[in-house]
Structures are given as C-alpha cells and as structure tokens.
Motif scaffolding. Structure first.
Motif, short mmCIF file in Angstrom:
data_model
loop_
_atom_site.label_atom_id
_atom_site.label_comp_id
_atom_site.label_asym_id
_atom_site.label_seq_id
_atom_site.Cartn_x
_atom_site.Cartn_y
_atom_site.Cartn_z
N LEU A 1 0.84 -1.21 0.00
CA LEU A 1 0.00 0.00 0.00
C LEU A 1 0.87 1.26 0.00
O LEU A 1 0.64 2.19 -0.76
CB LEU A 1 -0.89 0.02 1.25
N PHE A 2 1.88 1.25 0.87
CA PHE A 2 2.78 2.41 0.98
C PHE A 2 3.57 2.61 -0.31
O PHE A 2 3.81 3.74 -0.71
CB PHE A 2 3.75 2.21 2.16
N ASP A 3 3.95 1.51 -0.93
CA ASP A 3 4.70 1.60 -2.19
C ASP A 3 3.88 2.37 -3.22
O ASP A 3 4.38 3.24 -3.92
CB ASP A 3 5.00 0.16 -2.66
N VAL A 4 2.57 2.04 -3.29
CA VAL A 4 1.70 2.70 -4.27
C VAL A 4 1.38 4.15 -3.87
O VAL A 4 1.30 5.03 -4.72
CB VAL A 4 0.41 1.87 -4.47
N LEU A 5 1.26 4.39 -2.56
CA LEU A 5 0.98 5.76 -2.12
C LEU A 5 2.19 6.66 -2.38
O LEU A 5 2.04 7.81 -2.79
CB LEU A 5 0.65 5.78 -0.62
N ALA A 6 3.39 6.13 -2.14
CA ALA A 6 4.60 6.94 -2.32
C ALA A 6 4.86 7.16 -3.80
O ALA A 6 5.25 8.25 -4.22
CB ALA A 6 5.79 6.25 -1.66
N HIS A 7 4.66 6.12 -4.61
CA HIS A 7 4.93 6.21 -6.06
C HIS A 7 3.73 5.64 -6.80
O HIS A 7 3.71 4.45 -7.13
CB HIS A 7 6.19 5.40 -6.42
N PRO A 8 2.68 6.47 -7.07
CA PRO A 8 1.45 5.93 -7.66
C PRO A 8 1.67 5.13 -8.93
O PRO A 8 0.93 4.20 -9.22
CB PRO A 8 0.62 7.20 -7.93
N GLN A 9 2.74 5.45 -9.69
CA GLN A 9 2.97 4.70 -10.94
C GLN A 9 3.23 3.21 -10.64
O GLN A 9 3.04 2.35 -11.49
CB GLN A 9 4.11 5.30 -11.77
N ASN A 10 3.67 2.90 -9.41
CA ASN A 10 3.94 1.50 -9.07
C ASN A 10 2.66 0.68 -8.95
O ASN A 10 2.71 -0.53 -8.82
CB ASN A 10 4.71 1.40 -7.75
N TYR A 11 1.50 1.37 -8.99
CA TYR A 11 0.22 0.66 -8.95
C TYR A 11 0.18 -0.36 -10.08
O TYR A 11 -0.36 -1.45 -9.96
CB TYR A 11 -0.92 1.67 -9.08
N PHE A 12 0.79 0.01 -11.20
CA PHE A 12 0.72 -0.84 -12.40
C PHE A 12 1.67 -2.04 -12.30
O PHE A 12 1.63 -2.92 -13.13
CB PHE A 12 0.98 -0.01 -13.66
N LYS A 13 2.52 -2.05 -11.26
CA LYS A 13 3.38 -3.22 -11.03
C LYS A 13 2.54 -4.41 -10.59
O LYS A 13 2.89 -5.55 -10.82
CB LYS A 13 4.36 -2.93 -9.86
N TYR A 14 1.41 -4.11 -9.89
CA TYR A 14 0.60 -5.19 -9.33
C TYR A 14 -0.54 -5.50 -10.29
O TYR A 14 -1.30 -4.62 -10.66
CB TYR A 14 0.02 -4.76 -7.98
N THR A 15 -0.64 -6.75 -10.70
CA THR A 15 -1.73 -7.12 -11.61
C THR A 15 -3.03 -7.18 -10.80
O THR A 15 -3.01 -7.26 -9.58
CB THR A 15 -1.47 -8.51 -12.21
N ALA A 16 -4.16 -7.17 -11.53
CA ALA A 16 -5.47 -7.25 -10.87
C ALA A 16 -5.53 -8.53 -10.05
O ALA A 16 -6.08 -8.56 -8.94
CB ALA A 16 -6.57 -7.24 -11.92
N GLN A 17 -4.93 -9.60 -10.60
CA GLN A 17 -4.94 -10.89 -9.91
C GLN A 17 -4.19 -10.79 -8.58
O GLN A 17 -4.66 -11.25 -7.54
CB GLN A 17 -4.28 -11.95 -10.82
N GLU A 18 -3.01 -10.13 -8.62
CA GLU A 18 -2.20 -9.98 -7.40
C GLU A 18 -2.99 -9.20 -6.34
O GLU A 18 -3.01 -9.57 -5.17
CB GLU A 18 -0.90 -9.23 -7.70
N SER A 19 -3.64 -8.10 -6.77
CA SER A 19 -4.41 -7.30 -5.83
C SER A 19 -5.50 -8.14 -5.20
O SER A 19 -5.73 -8.08 -4.00
CB SER A 19 -5.06 -6.11 -6.53
N LYS A 20 -6.16 -8.96 -6.04
CA LYS A 20 -7.24 -9.82 -5.53
C LYS A 20 -6.71 -10.79 -4.49
O LYS A 20 -7.37 -11.11 -3.52
CB LYS A 20 -7.83 -10.63 -6.69
N GLU A 21 -5.48 -11.28 -4.75
CA GLU A 21 -4.90 -12.26 -3.82
C GLU A 21 -4.40 -11.59 -2.55
O GLU A 21 -4.19 -12.24 -1.54
CB GLU A 21 -3.77 -13.03 -4.50
#
Length: 902
Positions: free
Chosen positions: A860-880
């Motif tokens: 969560l912090f990784d994405v908050l600090a660097h929003p572009q990293n949101y795309f590192k996580y696939t929808a599947q990963e987020s679901k898991e």
C-alpha cells in the motif's frame, strides 16, 4: 436494525464511544479534544488562537490556515454550515440517522418510512402501523360468514402494489397471491412475511477455519494470532514471520502461528529477536588461567610474557616444556621449480593451518606457528611444542604481490593444469616456520579519470624461518647461517613472485592443490555457488563443521581421519593429533577426542599437561572443565565439601546467594549484580555482562531478558520509513527519551499507521508517544497516547513536518511500538483523508488485520509513495492480497476522487 459499534473494542475510540443510529462517534474527556483521525484524543493547550485551543469553535475538524487563524472542516458525510463552523448531517453519513429512507433538504436530512410503517415522533425511527386497530374499526366482524367474506376480500386486495403485500423485504405477485422473499443472510419466518437474520456460524462454523462472528445479514471469519485470513475470507494461513525484513538478527525459524529467533555461536538472544555478543570473560574470567580478551562471537585467553598458551587454549605454561613422546609437528614447505622456462611454486601446509574468509572478496590464511606470538595469531597455537631448540630470533620477510583481473577465491586447481606440471627441476625447497597470507580483491574507488573496472587482487605474505642450532658449524657461525637463510628466503620469494605473475602458485592442503586467486573466466564451474569451506545443503550454503574439513576436489565436508582433529569450522585440512600414531576415532572435534595414549583429565582433576595420569583437585579448589593443568581456588580461605570439586557452588560459602547476586569471597557477603549484568543461578561468584551493547534498568537482574538495547530504532526515508521503540519487540528500557524528525520532500504529506502500541496504562501516563509539528508543547499535535492500543489506526499528519517524541519513566514497561509511515503527493490529500477517516476502514476485523500485515502495508505504501507502481501489481495480485470488501471501499473512493462529476 442499528448495530452498536461501541460494543466491539469501544468502536476503536481512545476514550469515549457514543453509538448513533446507523453509525457511531468518538468523544474525548475534559481537557482533551478529538484528533483529525476521529478516534484518538489530544491534550488541549491554553495559549493562542490555534487548533490546540479549546475555543476554536469547529464542530468537527480544525485546521490551521497558512496565515494563522483556523479553518473548520467536516467529517465525511457532513457539510460545513453557513457559519463555517458547524457541520450539517447529510444522508451520506449513517443514512442521516434515519431508520428507513432519507432525503437531503436545505434544512438537513428528512426521514421517511417504508409502507406498513409510520414515522415515530422522534422523526427518525419507524413503527409498525397497528393493523389490528385499523381492521377492528373497518369491520365489526361478529359472524363466521363475515370472517369468510373478509378473507376473500383480503385475498383479492393483497397485491405487492399495496403495502408491499405485507412483506418485510421483497414481494412478488403470483397467481395464488403475493410471495414474500428475503435477501441473502436472512430467512423467511413461518408467517411468510417477516425476515430474520440467519446465524451462519451455527452451521459448519460458517465455513471459517478458526473463528466465526455473526453479523446482521452476514457473518465474519477471523483467525488466531499468528495466522492471516486469505482473500476468500474463510481460510486461515500461517504468517511466515521469517519472510519479513528485520524479523530476527541472525536465524529465524517459522512455526505454525509463531516463530523463533536463534543466534550464531558466541551470541545470545535478547529482546525476543536480537542477538548480542556474549562476554565470556565476565563468566569466571572465561575459565582462563591468566587474562581474558572478549571478541565478537568468541574470546581468547592471554598469557603473561615468558609463558605460552597450552593447547587447551585456557592455561598458560612455561615456554620450554615439551611433551615426551610427542612428535614435532611437520613444518610448512615452500617448494619452487622451473620447467620449460616457467617457474611454479607451491606451499604445503601439513599442520597448524587456519583459513578465515574475511568477506566475499578477501581471506586470510596462516600456516605454522609464529615464534613470538602477537594477539592476532593467538587463535591457533594449539599444537604441543616441539622439542627442537630455537637459537635466535627468527628471520622475517614481508612481501606484497599483485594479480591482475583475478578475484580472491581459494579454489581447487583444475585437473588439466595438474597434468602440465609434470616432473620439474626443483629450484628451492624452503622450510618455513610460519606463513601468513592475506588476499584482498575488494574494489576500492579510485579518483582517477578512468576507473578501471577490472579487479586486482593484492596478496600480502609474511614469512618466518627459525634458525636451528644444528646448522651452526666451525666454518659458519650464527650470523653466517642467518645470512645464508635470509638469501635463501629472498630467492624463494623472488621465484614466488614470478610464479604468482604467471598464475602458477598454489597451496596444498590434505592432498588438494588450491589456487590463491582466480580469473573470472574460470569461475563458471558448477560448484561456484558457495564460498570455499562451505557446501550446498537444501539450497543453502553450510560451513563444514568441526571434526570435518572441506575437500575442494570432492566439494564436500569430509570427516577428519583417525589421528587428526579439527576444532574450527570451515577449514581445508585437519590437524595431526599429538600422539600421531594414527589411532583414535574419525571426525575428532578437538584434541581430547584424539584418543590414543592421550586421555584428558576429567573435571575436578588436573595434571601438568592436562592428560592422564591426573591428580584430584585438593580441598578448597575446583575445576569445571576437562583437560586442565590447574584448579581454581575458592578464595577467602573457603573450603570445599570434598576433594575433586567441579564448581564454585561446591565451596562452603558463609551465605547462600540468590539469583541476581554474586558471592564476594573477601567480605563473605552477597552483592547485588551491578547495572548491565545479571545472574540467573544460586550461589555463584560472578555476574554475567549483558550481551552486545545492552544494559539493565536496575541492579540485581536475574535474567538476560532484563538486558535491553537503549538505541532508538527506525529508518527515516523521504518516501517511506518507520520509527521503533528501543529494544522492540522486547520491553523498552526505563528513563529513555527518543526523538525522531520526519521532514518530507516539498509538496508531500505524511500518512502514519499505528498497527498496535503497547504502553502500560498503570503508571498514569508515565510512558508517552507524541507527534507534533515541533518540540514546542503548543505546536500542532497530530497524535498522542500513553496506553496500549491493539486496534490499528491510520491518520495523516496535521503539519507538514513531524517531531516525534517517546519518553518512558522508571515504572512499568511494555513492548512499545513499530510505526511505519509514508509520504504522498499533497494533491491526493483529500482522497487519503477520506479513506483514513472512514469508520469502515476499522470496522471489520479483516480490515484491521490489513493494517497490521507488514507485507500489505508495504505494498500500500509503495503505491501511495509512487502511484505509478500501482501498475506493477496485476489485478490478480491485488485480488490475492486484499479482501473484496477492502478493494470495494477503496475503489468507490478513488473513482469518486478521480471522476467527481460523473
């Protein structure tokens, strides 16, 4: 039906929780006001018109404006009133307090009711219309026939269009009349109209692995401590604590629901997960006869001038003594030869070898015994002295060599090279008393314009050659012998230099030849995974244990053959036993396991060399270890209960000391262990020094758990970081003060998550964690607590910078805290605040666990600090990673924030 959130853990409120229709709110006691996170409370200050002042007048949230003064804001679901201070309720918050329907108007929410219900006089709740009363006024039925008529009329009348067909929830018209049904989680009652909540937990525990909790219309699974709920929201999985960073200092072992930390040899555990060096010298002087020197992970005994260390590495013996029937240890030899114009040299190391890998790119290697022992070589002078007499000081030479493009790796020579070195004319054969090699190829940054990327290995070699009395003759006196030997050694070093330049120098250990450094091209063999002295086991590199040696040829650990022993890990050969008659067992781990005619004296006994025949320790002395040359006196004229005593506890002391004390043999009193030491046993004459750089809060400590690290923990990064109480997760020390400053880069704000915090409430706020804008007590405070709080809380800092202070008194102590933070782009301020202030973030146990899960917080912090990293996580990963309810909560807020006009 309204849920009373205050029933569960006080609704997460620090002080007072007030249940309201469809929601709840936190309040504070006199002298405190509610922090922006709407759950914790902050001390009021008296001076100045700022948000710390109780008269700021804001109904909900107070913010300082850049020019001074205050501006008011409202919690999600409320609107700021025209006076800019009060907050107006809207239907978005707790359904506007309405039990059924809610409509927003200029004057605020207006409540309505479903059919069959009437609005109560409180304007919020709904009550059933008394049908019985209505019916009795409509028909004054007396006869059975009238009743029949009424039933028919009722059947004709009953339709979903009127009064929802009398159904509690869903109504459907069918040929036989209306049919009522209920939503998931509810069951239709026998009257065919009303719906009742199903307690799913009654059947098969609701499908939950561990715990099941029934809620209105649904249920919730949760797990035991040490387990996490998977995203199917049913299954519990063990948390592998060992997969987190910083769990244990040394070795971590994961168990179902828990974990354990272990320390390397010579270190001991403190604060549950930390390892500190044991000061063996504080434990009866390390059992040393004379001096004791503590080192990291080990220790050494030292002897006074004129004496040397016995092979047991503890006792000091006269220099001249030599063992009868012990053969002199074979000497190291430097042999150089020339074939086809190419010089090649090898060094054979038959005994007294020590291999120390200093780092990935450097190692030290010694062979033989130096004549005058400095501290560095005291690690290995274990062999018994040989009986040859040395005449004069030894000849010493030091030389430095350079190997280009090579790395310091001691590796076996390749077979094809061996063939080349057939029979060669021997040039020199030089017997060496002691050799010390240091090979170092760690890259050093050069200031030159072109920094060469090629590696260079530097070898520093020290040689010592002993002068022998038998070489002195009438024609050549001592000086003449000395000159001859110096020349011989210099010639050998010259040849050695040539052979090193041509990569023709190797060292021989137990029959295997090793190259001192290797060119990278050759480093592509299969067994390069581990460094020399280690082998691969279950995917990990393991150092060869004592009683074995590493064979480079076979790339495995081989037990020492009978007649040899090895008491150090990761060595390349075994040492010859003193008797050297090839008897004894294989895999001997020290000289006492050599067997043969050398049998050690047992504890409570001693002899001049530590071997049998032995004498018993006389009265008034004791000896806890085997193979010693002396017994320790009890001191102070004390006697032992019997001869052959094995510990100080056998001495008849005047008083019996309890743990936390030691016996002073001079004053015959029990003395409390000083601060920084402890003693867990009864009747001892020493206290153990705390491991590493830890200390105790008070004197008289009885356990290593009382030893605490005073260092304030944490890492403060620009984007993410954490702060940690000293000695975490062990109890923090008394009278400690920590100060951290978080100063984010421009245009960034701070978000903090307190997963849990343990501060004992018993000592009336003696231990406090406070987060403010600056050290000034009147500056804007974001968070303040002096109590244990196991529910997580997330909040944004009220000021751009944060000054954080933790203070403890000498009262009770606790586990403390580890608090992570992230800095985010201030453009997202509104969104982040909307998320962290939403009660739903903390309402369900699953959501609470997310804020405690180190891996999820990191993502969560990784994405908050660097929003572009949101795309590192696939929808599947987020679901898991996250439960559906959590993603739903975030998604609705994010889409509202990014597309406010849709």
């Amino acid at each position: 039906l309204d849920v009373d959130e205050c029933q569960d853990n006080n609704g997460g409120c620090q002080q007072i929780c007030v249940n309201t229709m469809g929601s709840y709110e936190c309040q504070c006691k006199e002298g405190f006001f509610l922090s922006d996170n709407q759950h914790t409370c902050i001390h009021r200050s008296i001076e100045g018109m700022n948000c710390m002042n109780k008269d700021h007048g804001c109904a909900h949230i107070c913010r300082e404006t850049p020019k001074g003064g205050v501006a008011c804001e409202c919690r999600p679901g409320f609107e700021l009133a025209k006076n800019q201070k009060d907050c107006k309720l809207t239907c978005n918050y707790g359904n506007g307090g309405c039990q059924h329907t809610c409509d927003d108007t200029d004057t605020g929410p207006v409540c309505g009711c479903h059919q069959k219900y009437a609005l109560h006089s409180d304007g919020r709740t709904c009550i059933e219309k008394d049908e019985a009363a209505i019916e009795s006024s409509e028909y004054n039925a007396t006869s059975v026939a009238d009743v029949d008529k009424r039933v028919k009329r009722r059947l004709l009348m009953e339709t979903c269009a009127v009064n929802n067909g009398g159904c509690d929830r869903t109504c459907k018209d069918t040929a036989t009349g209306v049919r009522c049904s209920c939503p998931v989680g509810f069951t239709l009652q026998p009257d065919g109209k009303t719906c009742k909540d199903i307690d799913e937990c009654l059947v098969n525990n609701g499908g939950c692995d561990h715990f099941c909790r029934n809620t209105v219309g649904s249920f919730e699974c949760s797990c035991q401590k040490g387990y996490k709920l998977l995203t199917d929201e049913r299954t519990c999985q063990d948390i592998d604590e060992c997969s987190f960073e910083r769990t244990c200092d040394h070795t971590c072992i994961n168990y179902p629901g828990s974990f354990e930390c272990l320390c390397y040899k010579g270190y001991t555990l403190y604060g549950l997960t930390h390892c500190g060096d044991i000061d063996e010298c504080s434990i009866s002087n390390g059992s040393c006869d004379y001096g004791c020197l503590n080192t990291m992970g080990s220790y050494e005994c030292i002897c006074p001038p004129g004496k040397k260390l016995h092979w047991n590495k503890k006792d000091c013996i006269e220099m001249v003594k030599c063992l009868p029937n012990a053969k002199p240890a074979p000497k190291a030899q430097l042999v150089c030869s020339k074939a086809g114009g190419i010089e090649s040299c090898f060094l054979s190391c038959p005994s007294n070898t020590l291999f120390v890998p200093d780092s990935e790119n450097s190692y030290t290697l010694s062979c033989g015994i130096p004549v005058q022992q400095g501290k560095a070589q005291q690690k290995r002078n274990a062999t018994l002295p040989s009986c040859t007499d040395s005449l004069a000081p030894p000849i010493k030479q030091k030389a430095r060599f350079k190997i280009k493009d090579a790395k310091c790796h001691l590796r076996p020579r390749s077979k094809d090279k061996m063939k080349d070195s057939g029979k060669q004319a021997a040039l020199d054969n030089c017997q060496v008393t002691f050799v010390n090699f240091k090979c170092d190829s760690s890259k050093k940054k050069r200031r030159g314009r072109k920094s060469p990327s090629k590696e260079v290995s530097h070898i520093t070699a020290e040689f010592e050659v002993e002068m022998k009395s038998e070489e002195v003759s009438d024609t050549c006196n001592i000086d003449c012998v000395r000159k001859r030997m110096e020349q011989k050694l210099q010639t050998a070093i010259k040849t050695l230099r040539k052979s090193i330049n041509k990569q023709q120098f190797y060292i021989q250990f137990s029959g295997t030849e090793y190259e001192v450094a290797q060119k990278p091209a050759k480093a592509t063999e299969g067994h390069e995974a581990c460094s020399t002295g280690q082998v691969l086991q279950d995917g990990k590199c393991v150092t060869c244990s004592t009683g074995t040696f590493y064979s480079g040829e076979q790339n495995q650990c081989i037990p020492c053959s009978p007649g040899t022993y090895q008491d150090t890990e990761g060595q390349l050969s075994c040492e010859p036993c003193p008797s050297n008659d090839g008897q004894g067992v294989a895999g001997a781990r020290n000289m006492s396991e050599c067997g043969g005619k050398f049998t050690l004296c047992s504890p409570g006994h001693y002899s001049s060399d530590g071997f049998k025949p032995c004498r018993v320790c006389p009265l008034g002395t004791y000896q806890p270890e085997p193979g010693r040359t002396l017994c320790f006196p009890c001191g102070g004229g004390l006697v032992t209960k019997y001869e052959g005593a094995v510990s100080f506890q056998d001495c008849e002391t005047k008083v019996h000391c309890s743990p936390g004390h030691y016996y002073n043999s001079t004053t015959h009193r029990c003395i409390r262990c000083p601060v920084g030491t402890y003693q867990p046993e009864f009747g001892q004459n020493y206290c153990i020094t705390c491991p590493g750089n830890t200390s105790t809060d008070f004197d008289g400590s009885t356990n290593v758990t009382h030893c605490k690290n005073q260092h304030c923990g944490g890492e403060l990064g620009d984007y993410t970081g954490y702060i940690e109480s000293p000695n975490y997760p062990g109890d923090y020390p008394a009278n400690v003060e920590c100060i951290w400053n978080i100063n984010p880069p421009p245009k960034r704000r701070i978000l903090i998550v307190v997963p849990e915090i343990f501060l004992p409430i018993e000592d009336e706020c003696g231990d406090v964690l406070v987060m403010r804008k600056s050290a000034s007590p009147t500056s804007i405070t974001t968070y303040e607590t002096c109590q244990t709080y196991e529910r997580p809380i997330a909040f944004t800092s009220r000021s751009r910078k944060l000054w954080i202070q933790f203070k403890s008194n000498e009262g009770n102590s606790g586990k403390g805290f580890q608090v992570p933070y992230v800095t985010y782009d201030e453009d997202y301020q509104q969104l982040i605040e909307d998320i962290v202030r939403d009660g739903r973030l903390y309402a369900s146990e699953n959501h609470q666990e997310i804020l405690k899960d180190k891996k999820l917080i990191k993502a969560l912090f990784d994405v908050l600090a660097h929003p572009q990293n949101y795309f590192k996580y696939t929808a599947q990963e987020s679901k898991e990673m996250f439960p559906r309810s959590f993603i739903k909560l975030l998604r609705s807020k994010v889409s509202r924030f990014l597309r406010p006009y849709k």
